[in-house]
Design an enzyme around this catalytic site. Structure first.
Site, PDB file in Angstrom:
ATOM      1  N   LYS A 187      37.624  35.883  37.830  1.00 20.89           N
ATOM      2  CA  LYS A 187      37.003  34.550  37.777  1.00 20.89           C
ATOM      3  C   LYS A 187      37.820  33.693  36.828  1.00 20.89           C
ATOM      4  CE  LYS A 187      33.043  32.625  39.298  1.00 20.89           C
ATOM      5  NZ  LYS A 187      32.162  33.102  40.379  1.00 20.89           N
TER       6      LYS A 187
HETATM    7  N1  GLU Z   1      32.555  31.423  43.648  1.00 24.08           N
HETATM    8  C1  GLU Z   1      31.974  32.227  44.678  1.00 24.08           C
HETATM    9  C2  GLU Z   1      31.183  33.373  44.096  1.00 24.08           C
HETATM   10  O1  GLU Z   1      30.736  33.319  42.972  1.00 24.08           O
HETATM   11  C3  GLU Z   1      32.994  32.668  45.735  1.00 24.08           C
HETATM   12  C4  GLU Z   1      34.202  33.387  45.219  1.00 24.08           C
HETATM   13  C5  GLU Z   1      35.266  33.591  46.285  1.00 24.08           C
HETATM   14  O2  GLU Z   1      35.122  33.137  47.403  1.00 24.08           O
HETATM   15  O3  GLU Z   1      36.268  34.224  45.928  1.00 24.08           O
HETATM   16  O4  GLU Z   1      30.913  34.345  44.757  1.00 24.08           O
END
Ligand code: GLU
Length: 424
Positions: free
Chosen positions: A114
């Site tokens: 992240k």
């Molecule tokens: N931000 C989204 C989540 O928390 C998607 C992450 C992604 O598609 O890699 O799952």
């Protein structure tokens, strides 16, 4: 063997503390794999970057940026990037860790990662937003890549920001690397269905949970916190299935309508004004009152730590669908369980977004694109399959769906970890 990290302020409060206590709860179900559990209590790699940009007025401003790769035992890092004034390293660590769990729970061939920038994007011009995105991407460019770590949208980031990220990475490497980020615009290798995928996944898991509770969606009363890509899209799908969206809350305010909002009107209002506040098709409600609303289904789809112990005692819903990441603190989780309120946890409930991100990444590599119907059908199938395995695990051990999701995911991650062996 202690998991207190010197660079972490606390292990009890906040999202990282919440995550650690969720891991502790799964240890009894891991058998001999528990030997490797410490690996989940620390990120593999955490990068802090300085992001200086020139503002439109000629001044130079510096922002803090982060990219955390929590675990890569099962594949490259995968997870979004958020722009928010409250972003911290600890928060990004927790969000990265939840991505490891989520990706493993759905059996996507990814680890968890992240990123984030500590910034209020509403205060930046379009050009400043582009500059901050490009500089951040360049700074984290040393660890991201189509086969190493693939960012995507999260809170306050969108397809345009993904396009700038893809372009910056591509310019720096002299390639056109569409697979370096997902959630891109369609013309740049984006996937149909990606924008609403997280909300669709919330609906799919919610529909199945409602069926198991014999809760009829037709006429069901739904309250939604956060009305962006996740909450808004989920609300639309529940409404199409016959449910009434009776309460909505976001950073612009809280609104209520006993007979259910006109969803087309509400979505148009949110699009035009940036939030639910000021919507004429409902009454204004106090922000704290939102948690007392009599409803069948509650969808927290905003930020972490929203369902506190105090609020958990007041919630009337039979079903809580976690569209957000980490919306429920551990103490509140226990209260909801004692009160017989079923929680479909974030790590499966909101996995629809990353599942369609995975489809996007696969389509980019094969340069062959699927129809929206194919995407939605495959999403439904994968999420239903994952949820069934989690539910069976919960029934077998008599544990919550959250601990069951962690059990399924941790078993996959730690088996990979064990089979790869400890280097050197
Ligand atoms: N931000 C989204 C989540 O928390 C998607 C992450 C992604 O598609 O890699 O799952």
């Amino acid at each position: 063997m202690t998991s207190q990290l010197s660079y972490v302020r606390t292990t009890t409060d906040g999202p990282w503390g919440t995550y650690l206590s969720q891991v502790d709860r799964v240890v009894p179900y891991l058998g001999e794999l528990a030997r490797w559990v410490e690996t989940l209590k620390r990120p593999k790699r955490a990068l802090i970057v300085d992001v200086p940009i020139e503002l439109d007025n000629g001044e130079v401003a510096h922002f803090e940026g982060f990219r955390v790769q929590h675990n890569m035992s099962r594949g490259p890092g995968k997870g979004g990037v958020r722009y928010h004034p409250d972003v911290t390293l600890e928060e990004v660590m927790a969000l990265a860790a939840w991505m490891s769990i989520k990706n493993a729970a759905v059996n996507l061939p990814y680890g968890g990662a992240k990123g984030g920038i500590r910034v209020d994007p509403a205060k930046l011009s379009h050009k400043e937003l582009e500059r901050i995105t490009r500089r951040y991407t360049s700074e984290i460019g040393i660890i991201i890549g189509p086969h190493s770590d693939i960012p995507a949208p999260d809170v306050n980031t969108n397809p345009q920001i993904m396009a700038w990220m893809m372009d910056t990475y591509s310019m720096n490497t002299g390639t056109t690397a569409t697979g370096v980020v997902t959630g891109k615009p369609i013309h740049l290798g984006g996937s149909l269905g990606r924008v609403k995928a997280t909300g669709r996944g919330v609906f799919v898991t919610g529909r199945e949970a409602a069926r198991r509770l014999s809760l009829d969606l037709s006429g069901a009363r739904v309250a939604v916190q956060g009305f962006g890509n996740v909450g808004g899209a989920a609300a639309e799908l529940f409404n199409q299935a016959g449910a009434r969206i009776i309460a909505a809350q976001d950073h612009t305010g809280s609104i209520f309508n006993e007979s259910g909002f006109d969803m087309a009107d509400l979505m148009a209002h949110v699009k035009a004004s940036g939030g639910v506040g000021g919507f004429k098709g409902g009454e204004v409600m106090g922000n704290e009152e939102f948690w007392d609303v009599k409803c069948d289904i509650l969808i927290p789809a905003a930020l972490e730590s929203q369902i506190t112990a105090a609020r958990a005692k007041r919630i009337t819903a039979r079903l809580v669908l976690e569209g957000a990441n980490g919306p429920t603190v551990p103490q509140a989780d226990d209260i909801l369980a004692e009160r017989g309120i079923l929680v479909v946890p974030d790590v499966i409930c909101n996995a629809g977004g990353v599942t369609v991100s995975y489809f996007e990444w696969v389509q980019d590599f094969s340069s062959f694109f699927w129809t929206e119907d194919e995407i939605n059908l495959r999403l439904d199938k994968i999420m239903m399959g994952a949820l069934k395995k989690i539910w069976d695990t919960a029934d077998r051990h008599k544990i919550t769906l959250r601990t069951a999701t962690f059990a399924v995911a941790c078993e996959r991650i730690l088996t990979a970890r064990k089979e790869r062996g400890l280097y050197p």
